[in-house]
Enzyme design. Structure first.
Site, PDB file in Angstrom:
ATOM      1  N   HIS A   1       0.839  -1.201   0.000  1.00  0.00           N
ATOM      2  CA  HIS A   1       0.000   0.000   0.000  1.00  0.00           C
ATOM      3  C   HIS A   1       0.875   1.252   0.000  1.00  0.00           C
ATOM      4  O   HIS A   1       1.712   1.438   0.887  1.00  0.00           O
ATOM      5  CB  HIS A   1      -0.903  -0.036   1.245  1.00  0.00           C
ATOM      6  CG  HIS A   1      -2.120   0.801   1.132  1.00  0.00           C
ATOM      7  ND1 HIS A   1      -2.804   1.276   2.238  1.00  0.00           N
ATOM      8  CD2 HIS A   1      -2.816   1.245   0.048  1.00  0.00           C
ATOM      9  CE1 HIS A   1      -3.854   1.968   1.843  1.00  0.00           C
ATOM     10  NE2 HIS A   1      -3.893   1.957   0.510  1.00  0.00           N
TER      11      HIS A   1
ATOM     12  N   HIS B   1     -14.124   4.426   0.319  1.00  0.00           N
ATOM     13  CA  HIS B   1     -13.169   4.914   1.311  1.00  0.00           C
ATOM     14  C   HIS B   1     -12.360   6.027   0.645  1.00  0.00           C
ATOM     15  O   HIS B   1     -12.522   6.293  -0.547  1.00  0.00           O
ATOM     16  CB  HIS B   1     -12.240   3.792   1.813  1.00  0.00           C
ATOM     17  CG  HIS B   1     -11.332   3.251   0.768  1.00  0.00           C
ATOM     18  ND1 HIS B   1     -11.724   2.321  -0.174  1.00  0.00           N
ATOM     19  CD2 HIS B   1     -10.017   3.524   0.480  1.00  0.00           C
ATOM     20  CE1 HIS B   1     -10.707   2.038  -0.984  1.00  0.00           C
ATOM     21  NE2 HIS B   1      -9.658   2.763  -0.610  1.00  0.00           N
TER      22      HIS B   1
ATOM     23  N   HIS C   1      -8.493   7.059  -0.274  1.00  0.00           N
ATOM     24  CA  HIS C   1      -7.078   6.700  -0.332  1.00  0.00           C
ATOM     25  C   HIS C   1      -6.275   8.007  -0.302  1.00  0.00           C
ATOM     26  O   HIS C   1      -6.451   8.881  -1.152  1.00  0.00           O
ATOM     27  CB  HIS C   1      -6.768   5.924  -1.619  1.00  0.00           C
ATOM     28  CG  HIS C   1      -5.316   5.614  -1.758  1.00  0.00           C
ATOM     29  ND1 HIS C   1      -4.723   4.537  -1.141  1.00  0.00           N
ATOM     30  CD2 HIS C   1      -4.324   6.256  -2.455  1.00  0.00           C
ATOM     31  CE1 HIS C   1      -3.438   4.507  -1.443  1.00  0.00           C
ATOM     32  NE2 HIS C   1      -3.168   5.547  -2.247  1.00  0.00           N
TER      33      HIS C   1
END
Length: 266
Positions: free
Chosen positions: A159, A238, A240
């Site tokens: 990530h 969501h 990021h």
């Protein structure tokens, strides 16, 4: 203001008293023969002429009246002088009061001006702090996926940012002041915004459902730049968020450390 005539040892005697003394003096002169010598021979021949025609009684009366007029004139002059002095004193006091009022007004004006300038400085300082402050990109949220988490969901294998929990349509904010350098489709990031921050770093906001800014626009801390969503490569809505040293993929830095270095509690 009322004025009274002087009394006491310096007060001139009354007209009656002065007249009485003058007549008494004349009588004395008459007794010694002085009056007779002053009178004309024809008038001295009879008692009646001696009593009534000498003219001395009339002289005494006229002298007393003249003295009264002189005294009245002196009294009037003294009253006028006292009135002039009182007027000058009143004018001086009025001038002094006016000058004092002017001084107080000038001091009040200077104080008000100083307070105004102090408020302006405080407002400028508050605005400067606000513009240089940093905030969280999603208010009241938390990090649901940490930085460098491993997963096959990402082409790099880890990530490159952090995910903030957010329902679709939540307000997304610029974390600080900067200029939008990208606003549109970002491939796996979906609809995204990239901002060049005033300190030279970059921040990215991905998977947005809608955009609220355009390239070249200046943004301030906390300004809404879009709404969260699930566009691009995502398993659900969501936000990021990435922090970068440059505008392109691969220049990412730890976003948690980045935000905390700017006093954002995440």
């Amino acid at each position: 203001m009322a004025f009274t005539r002087a009394t006491g040892k310096h007060r001139r005697t009354s007209r009656t008293a002065r007249t009485t003394r003058n007549i008494a003096g004349i009588a004395t002169l008459a007794a010694t023969g002085v009056v007779a010598s002053m009178a004309s021979p024809a008038l001295a021949a009879t008692d009646e002429a001696t009593t009534h025609d000498t003219g001395l009684s009339r002289a005494v009366v006229l002298g007393s009246e003249l003295a009264d007029r002189i005294e009245a004139q002196a009294d009037a002059q003294q009253a006028a002088a006292e009135a002039a002095a009182a007027k000058a004193k009143a004018e001086a006091e009025a001038k002094k009061r006016a000058e004092e009022a002017k001084r107080r007004a000038e001091e009040a004006k200077k104080k008000a001006e100083a307070e105004r300038r102090a408020k302006e400085r405080a407002a400028r300082e508050a605005e400067r702090r606000r513009l240089n402050a940093y905030v969280a990109p999603i208010a009241g949220s938390y990090v649901s996926t940490p930085y460098k988490a491993s997963s096959g969901l990402w082409s790099s294998g880890s990530h490159t940012g952090i995910d903030f929990h957010a329902a679709s349509g939540s307000s997304v904010h610029a974390v600080g002041r900067g200029t939008v350098v990208e606003a549109g489709w970002g491939g796996a990031y979906g609809n995204n915004v990239v901002i060049k921050m005033n300190d030279g770093t970059y921040t990215q906001y991905g998977h947005l459902s809608s955009l609220g800014v355009s390239v070249g626009q200046t943004v301030t801390p906390g300004q809404q730049i879009g709404l969260s969503g699930s566009t691009g490569n995502t398993t659900g809505p969501h936000l990021h968020f990435e922090a970068r040293t440059g505008p392109d993929y691969g220049s990412d830095i730890d976003p948690i450390a980045y935000l905390r270095s700017h006093d954002v509690n995440v």
